[in-house]
Design a protein around this motif. Structure first.
Motif, PDB file in Angstrom:
ATOM      1  N   VAL A   1       0.812  -1.226   0.000  1.00 13.51           N
ATOM      2  CA  VAL A   1       0.000   0.000   0.000  1.00 13.51           C
ATOM      3  C   VAL A   1       0.838   1.266   0.000  1.00 13.51           C
ATOM      4  N   VAL A   2       2.155   1.145   0.137  1.00 13.20           N
ATOM      5  CA  VAL A   2       3.034   2.314   0.177  1.00 13.20           C
ATOM      6  C   VAL A   2       3.857   2.457  -1.095  1.00 13.20           C
ATOM      7  N   HIS A   3       4.299   1.351  -1.652  1.00 11.75           N
ATOM      8  CA  HIS A   3       5.297   1.402  -2.724  1.00 11.75           C
ATOM      9  C   HIS A   3       4.650   1.446  -4.113  1.00 11.75           C
ATOM     10  N   TRP A   4       3.999   2.561  -4.376  1.00 11.56           N
ATOM     11  CA  TRP A   4       3.371   2.775  -5.678  1.00 11.56           C
ATOM     12  C   TRP A   4       3.506   4.233  -6.140  1.00 11.56           C
ATOM     13  N   THR A   5       4.075   5.102  -5.315  1.00 10.00           N
ATOM     14  CA  THR A   5       3.955   6.545  -5.543  1.00 10.00           C
ATOM     15  C   THR A   5       4.726   7.055  -6.753  1.00 10.00           C
ATOM     16  N   PHE A   6       5.703   6.292  -7.261  1.00 16.13           N
ATOM     17  CA  PHE A   6       6.445   6.739  -8.443  1.00 16.13           C
ATOM     18  C   PHE A   6       5.933   6.101  -9.727  1.00 16.13           C
ATOM     19  N   LEU A   7       4.912   5.275  -9.626  1.00 19.04           N
ATOM     20  CA  LEU A   7       4.424   4.558 -10.797  1.00 19.04           C
ATOM     21  C   LEU A   7       3.980   5.480 -11.922  1.00 19.04           C
ATOM     22  N   LYS A   8       3.292   6.534 -11.580  1.00 19.80           N
ATOM     23  CA  LYS A   8       2.716   7.391 -12.619  1.00 19.80           C
ATOM     24  C   LYS A   8       3.794   7.994 -13.509  1.00 19.80           C
ATOM     25  N   GLU A   9       4.950   8.314 -12.922  1.00 21.59           N
ATOM     26  CA  GLU A   9       6.055   8.852 -13.718  1.00 21.59           C
ATOM     27  C   GLU A   9       6.486   7.855 -14.790  1.00 21.59           C
ATOM     28  N   TRP A  10       6.624   6.608 -14.388  1.00 19.73           N
ATOM     29  CA  TRP A  10       7.049   5.572 -15.328  1.00 19.73           C
ATOM     30  C   TRP A  10       5.953   5.259 -16.347  1.00 19.73           C
ATOM     31  N   GLN A  11       4.706   5.209 -15.884  1.00 22.39           N
ATOM     32  CA  GLN A  11       3.608   4.888 -16.791  1.00 22.39           C
ATOM     33  C   GLN A  11       3.465   5.924 -17.901  1.00 22.39           C
ATOM     34  N   GLY A  12       3.728   7.199 -17.561  1.00 22.96           N
ATOM     35  CA  GLY A  12       3.602   8.246 -18.566  1.00 22.96           C
ATOM     36  C   GLY A  12       4.590   8.094 -19.701  1.00 22.96           C
ATOM     37  N   ARG A  13       5.713   7.461 -19.420  1.00 22.60           N
ATOM     38  CA  ARG A  13       6.753   7.278 -20.445  1.00 22.60           C
ATOM     39  C   ARG A  13       6.721   5.897 -21.071  1.00 22.60           C
ATOM     40  N   LEU A  14       6.094   4.949 -20.386  1.00 25.84           N
ATOM     41  CA  LEU A  14       6.027   3.576 -20.887  1.00 25.84           C
ATOM     42  C   LEU A  14       4.592   3.060 -20.745  1.00 25.84           C
ATOM     43  N   PRO A  15       3.656   3.646 -21.478  1.00 25.70           N
ATOM     44  CA  PRO A  15       2.240   3.303 -21.286  1.00 25.70           C
ATOM     45  C   PRO A  15       1.898   1.871 -21.668  1.00 25.70           C
ATOM     46  N   GLU A  16       2.772   1.209 -22.438  1.00 25.82           N
ATOM     47  CA  GLU A  16       2.471  -0.169 -22.853  1.00 25.82           C
ATOM     48  C   GLU A  16       2.806  -1.190 -21.767  1.00 25.82           C
ATOM     49  N   ALA A  17       3.552  -0.794 -20.750  1.00 30.20           N
ATOM     50  CA  ALA A  17       3.929  -1.732 -19.684  1.00 30.20           C
ATOM     51  C   ALA A  17       2.721  -2.045 -18.804  1.00 30.20           C
ATOM     52  N   VAL A  18       2.642  -3.287 -18.326  1.00 28.25           N
ATOM     53  CA  VAL A  18       1.549  -3.737 -17.464  1.00 28.25           C
ATOM     54  C   VAL A  18       1.907  -3.451 -16.015  1.00 28.25           C
ATOM     55  N   THR A  19       0.954  -2.891 -15.270  1.00 33.35           N
ATOM     56  CA  THR A  19       1.156  -2.631 -13.849  1.00 33.35           C
ATOM     57  C   THR A  19       0.387  -3.662 -13.027  1.00 33.35           C
ATOM     58  N   TRP A  20       1.125  -4.423 -12.217  1.00 28.95           N
ATOM     59  CA  TRP A  20       0.558  -5.426 -11.314  1.00 28.95           C
ATOM     60  C   TRP A  20       0.498  -4.822  -9.914  1.00 28.95           C
ATOM     61  N   ALA A  21      -0.621  -4.991  -9.219  1.00 28.56           N
ATOM     62  CA  ALA A  21      -0.812  -4.319  -7.935  1.00 28.56           C
ATOM     63  C   ALA A  21      -1.198  -5.296  -6.836  1.00 28.56           C
ATOM     64  N   ALA A  22      -0.728  -5.006  -5.625  1.00 30.40           N
ATOM     65  CA  ALA A  22      -1.125  -5.784  -4.461  1.00 30.40           C
ATOM     66  C   ALA A  22      -2.640  -5.753  -4.296  1.00 30.40           C
ATOM     67  N   PRO A  23      -3.245  -6.839  -3.858  1.00 31.39           N
ATOM     68  CA  PRO A  23      -4.691  -6.856  -3.644  1.00 31.39           C
ATOM     69  C   PRO A  23      -5.128  -5.728  -2.712  1.00 31.39           C
ATOM     70  N   GLY A  24      -6.204  -5.061  -3.094  1.00 29.92           N
ATOM     71  CA  GLY A  24      -6.760  -3.991  -2.285  1.00 29.92           C
ATOM     72  C   GLY A  24      -6.179  -2.623  -2.553  1.00 29.92           C
ATOM     73  N   LEU A  25      -5.083  -2.543  -3.296  1.00 36.42           N
ATOM     74  CA  LEU A  25      -4.445  -1.243  -3.520  1.00 36.42           C
ATOM     75  C   LEU A  25      -5.359  -0.295  -4.276  1.00 36.42           C
ATOM     76  N   ARG A  26      -6.067  -0.794  -5.269  1.00 35.94           N
ATOM     77  CA  ARG A  26      -6.890   0.091  -6.093  1.00 35.94           C
ATOM     78  C   ARG A  26      -8.074   0.685  -5.326  1.00 35.94           C
ATOM     79  N   GLN A  27      -8.424   0.094  -4.176  1.00 32.61           N
ATOM     80  CA  GLN A  27      -9.542   0.631  -3.392  1.00 32.61           C
ATOM     81  C   GLN A  27      -9.140   1.796  -2.490  1.00 32.61           C
ATOM     82  N   ARG A  28      -7.866   2.066  -2.337  1.00 32.80           N
ATOM     83  CA  ARG A  28      -7.410   3.096  -1.412  1.00 32.80           C
ATOM     84  C   ARG A  28      -7.625   4.480  -1.999  1.00 32.80           C
ATOM     85  N   GLY A  29      -8.099   5.401  -1.137  1.00 33.70           N
ATOM     86  CA  GLY A  29      -8.442   6.732  -1.601  1.00 33.70           C
ATOM     87  C   GLY A  29      -7.286   7.467  -2.238  1.00 33.70           C
ATOM     88  N   ALA A  30      -6.094   7.388  -1.643  1.00 37.70           N
ATOM     89  CA  ALA A  30      -4.940   8.099  -2.194  1.00 37.70           C
ATOM     90  C   ALA A  30      -4.599   7.595  -3.585  1.00 37.70           C
TER      91      ALA A  30
END
Length: 245
Positions: free
Chosen positions: A79-108
């Motif tokens: 739930v903590v180690h995701w904060t730099f993902l958006k930077e990478w996704q913006g430059r590599l939009p074709e890469a798949v992002t795998w997430a810990a269960p429940g992460l997508r439900q968090r408000g932040a």
């Protein structure tokens, strides 16, 4: 001034064949405490790269990594180690992002606009690299960390379940706190608050902890502090005794 990080920063450093780390930071825990942070990079059997717990993006780092292979996977392991993902996704939009269960439900996470493509649920996952085993440790309050075991390199890859700070690299006022929390070298462990949260997971958390130790790794890589590059299996067992017993 105390150097809390592990320079050189934001460059890949070889650990084993097809396995690198990238040291970065410092991050500010609770907004004030400077701590180092680390990403693990794995080259898969098909030549693609997987970035586990991505750290800050730089053009030079991306270019260096792409010299090893195309970046096709990101992993947000808790739930903590995701904060730099958006930077990478913006430059590599074709890469798949795998997430810990429940992460997508968090408000932040929802407010951030970060894209989470697939959840790391238990069981078979279409498209998941076959050389990476997953061990999920669940605690209370929605805590979940997905550890990876890279079988070819016999490397266990964590983020927060082990923290191993060297007192000499911490600001002087923080050293007594780190010792009291049990997160100092040579065999650090999770801080007291996180141990309490994970232990709320009861029997299943203990079983997951034992599975981590049973991997008998040659190296244990984690996000904060000096990772275990020797006697890794024994040191992991000591570090996780609070969970496995």
């Amino acid at each position: 001034m105390t150097e809390t990080t592990y320079p050189p920063l934001d460059v890949p450093k070889p650990v084993a064949p097809d396995l690198w780390i990238v040291d970065s930071g410092p991050m500010r825990a609770m907004g004030v405490i400077p701590i180092p942070v680390r990403m693990t990079v794995i080259r898969l059997g098909n030549g693609e790269l997987l970035l586990h717990s991505p750290t800050r993006h730089t053009a030079g780092l991306q270019a260096a990594l792409e010299g090893f292979g195309p970046i096709r996977h990101f992993v947000a392991p808790n739930v903590v180690h995701w904060t730099f993902l958006k930077e990478w996704q913006g430059r590599l939009p074709e890469a798949v992002t795998w997430a810990a269960p429940g992460l997508r439900q968090r408000g932040a996470v929802k407010r951030s606009g970060v894209r989470l493509d697939r959840d790391l649920q238990d069981g078979p996952l279409p498209g998941w690299p076959e050389e990476l085993d997953r061990i999920t440790v669940r605690g209370g309050g929605g805590f979940c960390e997905v550890a990876l075991f890279h079988r070819p390199g016999r490397a266990l890859i964590l983020v927060d379940l082990v923290q191993n700070f060297e007192p000499g690299k911490l600001p002087l006022p923080l050293r007594p706190f780190a010792r009291a929390a049990g997160i100092v070298a040579p065999d650090g462990k999770a801080p007291a608050y996180l141990r309490a949260i994970v232990k709320m997971g009861g029997r299943k958390a203990r079983e997951a902890g034992r599975r981590l130790v049973e991997t008998d790794p040659e190296r244990v890589i984690f996000a904060h502090g000096r990772w275990f590059d020797h006697d890794a299996g024994a040191r992991l067992g000591r570090s996780l005794r609070w969970l496995t017993q």
